[in-house]
Design an enzyme around this catalytic site. Structure first.
Site, PDB file in Angstrom:
ATOM      1  N   LYS A  55       0.837  -1.203   0.000  1.00  8.42           N
ATOM      2  CA  LYS A  55       0.000   0.000   0.000  1.00  8.42           C
ATOM      3  C   LYS A  55       0.871   1.252   0.000  1.00  8.42           C
ATOM      4  O   LYS A  55       0.596   2.210  -0.725  1.00  8.42           O
ATOM      5  CB  LYS A  55      -0.914   0.003   1.233  1.00  8.42           C
ATOM      6  CG  LYS A  55      -2.095  -0.950   1.117  1.00  8.42           C
ATOM      7  CD  LYS A  55      -2.783  -1.170   2.460  1.00  8.42           C
ATOM      8  CE  LYS A  55      -3.898  -2.186   2.338  1.00  8.42           C
ATOM      9  NZ  LYS A  55      -4.432  -2.609   3.641  1.00  8.42           N
ATOM     10  N   GLN A  99      -4.456  -1.469  10.089  1.00  7.21           N
ATOM     11  CA  GLN A  99      -4.432  -2.803   9.480  1.00  7.21           C
ATOM     12  C   GLN A  99      -5.065  -3.831  10.416  1.00  7.21           C
ATOM     13  O   GLN A  99      -4.684  -3.941  11.585  1.00  7.21           O
ATOM     14  CB  GLN A  99      -2.975  -3.179   9.145  1.00  7.21           C
ATOM     15  CG  GLN A  99      -2.811  -4.468   8.398  1.00  7.21           C
ATOM     16  CD  GLN A  99      -3.421  -4.431   6.995  1.00  7.21           C
ATOM     17  OE1 GLN A  99      -3.295  -3.461   6.269  1.00  7.21           O
ATOM     18  NE2 GLN A  99      -4.112  -5.498   6.626  1.00  7.21           N
ATOM     19  N   ASP A 122     -10.958   3.265   4.846  1.00  7.25           N
ATOM     20  CA  ASP A 122     -11.418   1.873   4.711  1.00  7.25           C
ATOM     21  C   ASP A 122     -12.945   1.800   4.683  1.00  7.25           C
ATOM     22  O   ASP A 122     -13.510   0.762   4.336  1.00  7.25           O
ATOM     23  CB  ASP A 122     -10.907   1.027   5.892  1.00  7.25           C
ATOM     24  CG  ASP A 122      -9.584   0.347   5.585  1.00  7.25           C
ATOM     25  OD1 ASP A 122      -9.310   0.088   4.394  1.00  7.25           O
ATOM     26  OD2 ASP A 122      -8.828   0.064   6.533  1.00  7.25           O
TER      27      ASP A 122
END
Ligand code: NAP
Length: 295
Positions: A55, A99, A122
């Site tokens: 990422k 994460q 997200d």
């Protein structure tokens, strides 16, 4: 026998990343803004490490700023919440990504709810989930949004299609169902307690498999001509001692039945990261009241 088209997620993701890079260059030139993404990794889970590194690389390649914050595996919830609060307050940070999975001592819901919804790239914060279902301006989870882009590219309008999503996670299945509903599909959402999964799947003009079970979906589960999106990423032992990746769909059996299908790898996976960059750029525009580019 149907001729099965391959949906090239790699090419679609490359094109999206190029659009994000062009929009980022324009933001810099016109407003002197470089959108920033902060990734938080707790512990050293090897697959999370790979994701976060991938990422960060893609973020920088698109001309966005990327910062990584690492906490030890033993870090407490309070420590992580303090970091999230600092990132919420930092004007240089437009997107915050924590994460998952988190170590057992940390409640992921409390952490997700602590993230500023405007920076929740997200799309997991309850405020964004609610907006997605109620038709508001949400940050949309990256994987299902990537699937939607591939579907639009393959089919054009999705209106009136019978869509079935296999899997009801908060990360993929549920937001995927919300997106398909918003596209005027008739939507079925199936899971491990559903009765007669093959019959439910066979109804689908659009079949999205997100169960995390290698090759669960057999050729006979697919309606001839259906568009199949395979979200699953499953590692199986290969013949040469190395592992190989397979999806949730028996890919070889789908050939000649599905109208179009995403491969694993090279389908949904690359779109997820590209959509994260898209969300970061959109968050940077929305937070400052700048018109969002069409991405
Ligand atoms: P998850 O949280 O484990 O959810 C799996 C879902 O599948 C659950 O709703 C579960 O039902 C259902 N399920 C499991 N076994 C089933 C069965 N035998 N029959 C019917 N339903 C079944 O997984 P996830 O996070 O949604 O991820 C799903 C897959 O997508 C995984 O392979 C993951 O690696 C992959 N993934 C890929 C990307 C990407 O970028 N390509 C991103 C995210 C995830 P219950 O709710 O009843 O337990």
């Amino acid at each position: 026998m149907v001729e099965t088209r391959l949906i090239d997620g790699k090419a679609a993701a490359q094109a999206l990343r190029a659009r994000v890079a062009a929009a980022a260059a324009a933001l810099k030139a016109q407003h002197a803004i470089v959108p920033g993404l902060a990734a938080v990794l707790v512990g050293a889970d090897p697959s999370s490490e790979i994701y976060v590194r991938g990422k960060a690389k893609a973020t920088r390649a698109a001309g966005l700023d990327s910062v990584e914050h690492r906490l030890p595996a033993a870090a407490g919830e309070a420590e992580l919440l303090r970091l999230v609060a600092a990132l919420n307050a930092d004007p240089a940070v437009d997107g915050i990504l924590v994460q998952l999975p988190l170590p057992a001592q940390i409640d992921p819901h409390r952490v997700i709810e602590a993230i500023d919804p405007a920076k929740d790239v997200d799309g997991f914060h309850p405020q964004n989930v609610g907006r997605l279902w109620s038709g508001g301006r949400a940050m949309v989870p990256c994987t299902p949004y990537g699937c939607l882009m591939l579907l639009r590219q393959t089919l054009g309008s999705l209106t009136g299609a019978e869509a079935v999503v296999l899997g009801r996670s908060n990360i993929v299945g549920k937001p995927m169902a919300a997106l398909l509903l918003a596209e005027n599909c008739s939507v079925g959402l199936a899971h491990s307690k559903s009765r007669d999964l093959p019959a439910i799947a066979r109804r689908a003009d659009i079949l999205v498999a997100a169960v995390g079970r290698p090759e669960l979906v057999r050729g006979g589960w697919i309606k001839p001509g259906a568009t199949v999106i395979d979200v699953g990423v499953n590692r199986l032992p290969g013949a040469d001692g190395k592992s190989r990746l397979v999806g949730d769909v028996a890919f070889a059996e789908a050939q000649g039945v599905a109208g179009a299908i995403t491969p694993v790898p090279g389908g949904v996976g690359p779109m997820t990261i590209a959509c994260l960059l898209r969300n970061t750029l959109i968050a940077a525009c929305r937070r400052r009241g700048i018109a969002e580019p069409a991405l």
